[in-house]
Design an enzyme around this catalytic site. Structure first.
Site, short mmCIF file in Angstrom:
data_model
loop_
_atom_site.label_atom_id
_atom_site.label_comp_id
_atom_site.label_asym_id
_atom_site.label_seq_id
_atom_site.Cartn_x
_atom_site.Cartn_y
_atom_site.Cartn_z
N ASP A 216 0.83 -1.20 0.00
CA ASP A 216 0.00 0.00 0.00
C ASP A 216 0.87 1.26 0.00
OD1 ASP A 216 -2.76 1.09 0.36
OD2 ASP A 216 -1.87 1.92 2.18
N GLU B 190 0.96 -0.42 -5.04
CA GLU B 190 -0.04 0.61 -5.31
C GLU B 190 0.62 1.98 -5.19
OE1 GLU B 190 -2.64 3.79 -3.69
OE2 GLU B 190 -1.71 2.36 -2.31
#
Length: 561
Positions: free
Chosen positions: A299, A342
């Protein structure tokens, strides 16, 4: 405690995908040719992403762990009960085998902050059901399950050739919520905090109190609190959404953060001479070493230095090799650890992140283009295949729906699934897209929350699900779809070929074909070749450079087995 499963259990689990097919979980046409990986996982990733808490509840006894309760606004922001046991149950049912997926991405299962923070415009209690507000990286969150349940999940997945990927965050810990601060006696709360409401929540936290040093501590995070550094002005040091920023850029050795020193049951131990980065890498890679986690979806990649991601990849690669050496009966193969990242708005191009330990980067571009007509989608296919075929090998992970952006239009999901599951590069299927899951509550118009509704097990769109299964199993058999050269062959119906020169794998696809068709296949299949439509199960022989078949909504041509 490490445990070992014997060959007998593994053999039984290996039968599960076949049993699922025999039980009719997939369309007979699709299951006539068994799913068999055409190449290594990294060459053709088909990733299913489940928000664990919203997917399937396999153990109702853990639903209200740590006193977590309702959110007061349609239950969009609280825990719903999904857990690791629920995922294992669906694996055993053959659900993922039926879709052809070869990796299961789950939300971070390690322990999250225990309480809630104010969500929306003071409209709902927002808990960490999504796994992005960590408290203790060394323990499973009780809402997710137990160590034995995690082992069962990974063993069951591996026996079906499905890798398990954890979502991980190295950029920030969770918020300093009232519940966690009170439980671990960080003395920064005003009297009466137990009665805090959405309207007065922040009034019960003394943000001017230097005792905040007993939280994560100024050596660990930038937090803008008394005694802490402010967040910086660049991507690497800023505070994202007011979350404290881990000081992963600092080489200074640190001790355990105070909140974990005082936390009973934590597995965190002091690592002399270790930096913040070193602790986080050690904690995260230990899940790999202990349980055999196959990869990470990382993330907020752009907010952490490349060197930190390289360190995580290196440590996790060594940890997985160690686990496989000790668990030869439980591993899928000897492939190395895999990471996708991401970085917001990353497209299909190769970037510097691919040199920072990432095998793949999530492609934000495709969601906005998959809804166009086939002329527009074909332009993307040509672009992606061209990019992926150039220079140093790299990969992307495309999607049509996301927990961070929006859901693909529900009325157009058949087209969206076709566009996605036939796309070059890796693909990520978001839970419920295959079954028509509808949006959930969205307090204050919070569209992130409405992407995370409960899985629609009781009312799936069976026709859509059958479509997704046929496409997914076809993709699982064909490396050409992921890595092959793309060529458009027809307009009405839209027809393309994808051929991988290295392996010789080749397919010819008409995603919206219907009725009796005669199609030119010269250059894809030779005269006299036997071909099969994986969508209908019908077979034909190539004659004079063409094949004649009746299509039932799509044509997925492959060499007949």
């Amino acid at each position: 405690m490490r445990t070992s499963r014997g060959p007998a259990l593994r053999s039984r689990l290996r039968l599960l995908p076949l049993l699922a097919l025999l039980a009719g979980l997939t369309d007979p046409a699709a299951s006539a040719s068994p799913v068999a990986p055409a190449a290594g996982f990294a060459a053709n990733p088909i990733v299913y992403f489940a928000v664990t808490d919203r997917f399937a509840n396999g153990n109702r006894g853990n639903d209200r762990s740590y006193g977590r309760g309702p959110d007061g606004a349609g239950e969009a922001g609280t825990f719903h009960g999904g857990d690791l046991a629920g995922l294992t149950q669906k694996l055993r049912d053959g659900y993922f085998a039926g879709l052809g997926v070869n990796a299961l991405w789950i939300t971070a299962p390690y322990e999250q902050i225990h309480g809630w923070v104010v969500g929306g415009k003071q409209s709902f209690k927002h808990y960490a059901y999504h796994g992005y507000w960590p408290l203790d990286y060394t323990r499973l969150d009780a809402n997710m399950g137990t160590p034995d349940e995690l082992r069962a999940l990974i063993d069951t997945a591996h026996a079906q050739g499905v890798r398990v990927l954890f979502d991980v965050v190295m950029n920030h810990p969770g918020y300093a919520d009232i519940g966690t601060l009170a439980e671990y006696r960080v003395p920064v709360l005003w009297k009466g905090h137990e009665k805090a409401t959405l309207a007065d929540y922040h009034g019960y936290i003394d943000y001017n109190n230097f005792d905040f040093a007993q939280w994560w501590g100024p050596d660990w995070v930038r937090a803008g609190l008394p005694g802490y550094q402010e967040g910086g002005g660049d991507d690497f040091t800023m505070q994202l959404a007011y979350l404290a920023d881990f000081r992963t850029d600092s080489p200074t050795a640190v001790g355990l953060p105070p909140i974990l020193q005082n936390k009973a049951g934590s597995g965190a131990r002091a690592l002399p001479g270790t930096s913040v980065r070193g602790y986080l890498v050690s904690w995260l890679s230990e899940w790999v070493r202990e349980y055999g986690v196959d990869g990470f979806r990382c993330d907020t990649v752009k907010h952490v230095e490349p060197d930190s991601w390289r360190a995580l990849k290196n440590a996790s690669t060594a940890a997985l090799a160690d686990w496989k050496k000790r668990h030869p009966q439980q591993k899928i193969d000897d492939a190395p650890f895999w990471m996708t990242g991401e970085a917001w708005d990353h497209g299909p191009e190769r970037s510097g992140w691919h040199d920072a330990g990432f095998d793949s980067m999530i492609n934000f571009d495709f969601q906005h283009r998959a809804g166009g007509d086939w002329n527009a989608v074909d332009a993307e296919y040509r672009r992606y295949a061209g990019l992926l075929g150039k220079g140093p090998r790299y990969d992307i992970l495309s999607y049509i729906s996301s927990h961070d952006t929006l859901l693909f239009p529900r009325e157009n999901l058949r087209h969206g699934l076709s566009a996605l599951l036939l796309a070059p590069g890796g693909v990520q299927l978001f839970y419920g897209d295959e079954s028509g899951r509808q949006p959930g509550a969205a307090p204050d118009g919070d569209t992130q929350q409405n992407t995370r509704s409960d899985m629609n097990w009781e009312r799936p769109d069976e026709a859509l699900l059958a479509h997704a299964r046929k496409l997914g199993q076809f993709r699982a058999r064909h490396l050409a779809l992921a890595r092959g050269a793309h060529k458009r062959l027809g307009q009405q119906p839209y027809l393309f070929s994808r051929v991988d020169a290295a392996s010789g794998d080749r397919v010819l696809v008409a995603p919206d074909a219907i009725g009796e068709l005669t199609l030119k296949v010269h250059g894809v299949f030779a005269d006299g070749a036997q071909v099969r439509d994986a969508y209908s199960g019908r077979a034909a022989t190539v004659r004079d450079g063409a094949v004649s078949l009746r299509a039932d909504g799509a044509l997925l041509l492959e060499a007949a087995p």
